[in-house]
Design a protein around this motif. Structure first.
Motif: not given
Length: 169
Positions: A36-49
């Motif tokens: 995913d284009s998101a870096g580490s942090g909140g974006g990754t957990s949103v993408a994972a969910r």
């Protein structure tokens, strides 16, 4: 006017055009998981969910296809290609991620299938349409590659809904 108008004007979207559009959208999305284009942090957990939710939703839809096929074996030829695509969507959403424990539990619950084939197809079409709409709304909240995957799968779901309702006419 050098060309006479056609004797018969086709109504609505042609089936071939719809299938080609859905296939093009799926090719653009790639139906594969990628970084995913998101870096580490909140974006990754949103993408994972979002990915886990999409996988669960696809597994639930796959369970609905299986239930309709079990209740109405005469629909197998018509539903088998659509079911195969839904199974590919499950694989795309679960690729590279551990399968959530709740996904197998929800997939084992047998959905209620209408007694007649027409109503069963309408119920599947409604499920496909509703899921496609939810995925289209989820696009705004997820990063790049997952958004493309959701867009392609939502387009495929819309095409499935069309084929389930209009394909037999």
């Amino acid at each position: 006017m050098p060309f006479p108008p056609p004797s018969r004007t086709p109504r609505g979207v042609r089936r071939r055009s719809l299938i080609v559009s859905a296939a093009s959208a799926a090719m653009l999305a790639g139906c594969s998981a990628g970084p995913d284009s998101a870096g580490s942090g909140g974006g990754t957990s949103v993408a994972a969910r979002a990915r886990a939710r999409a996988a669960r939703d696809s597994e639930g839809l796959l369970g609905q296809y299986d239930a309709v096929l079990a209740a109405h074996p005469g629909l197998a030829e018509r539903l088998r290609p659509l079911r195969a695509q839904v199974a590919a969507h499950v694989a795309a959403f679960t690729e590279g991620a551990a399968a959530p424990a709740s996904a197998t539990a929800s997939a084992s619950a047998s959905p209620t299938v209408p007694a007649d084939e027409k109503s069963a197809l309408a119920a599947l079409a409604a499920a496909e349409r509703g899921l496609a709409d939810r995925r289209a709304k989820a696009l705004l909240d997820v990063p790049g590659e997952l958004a493309r995957l959701l867009a392609g799968v939502a387009a495929a779901g819309s095409a499935h809904a069309y084929l389930l309702t209009e394909g037999g006419k």
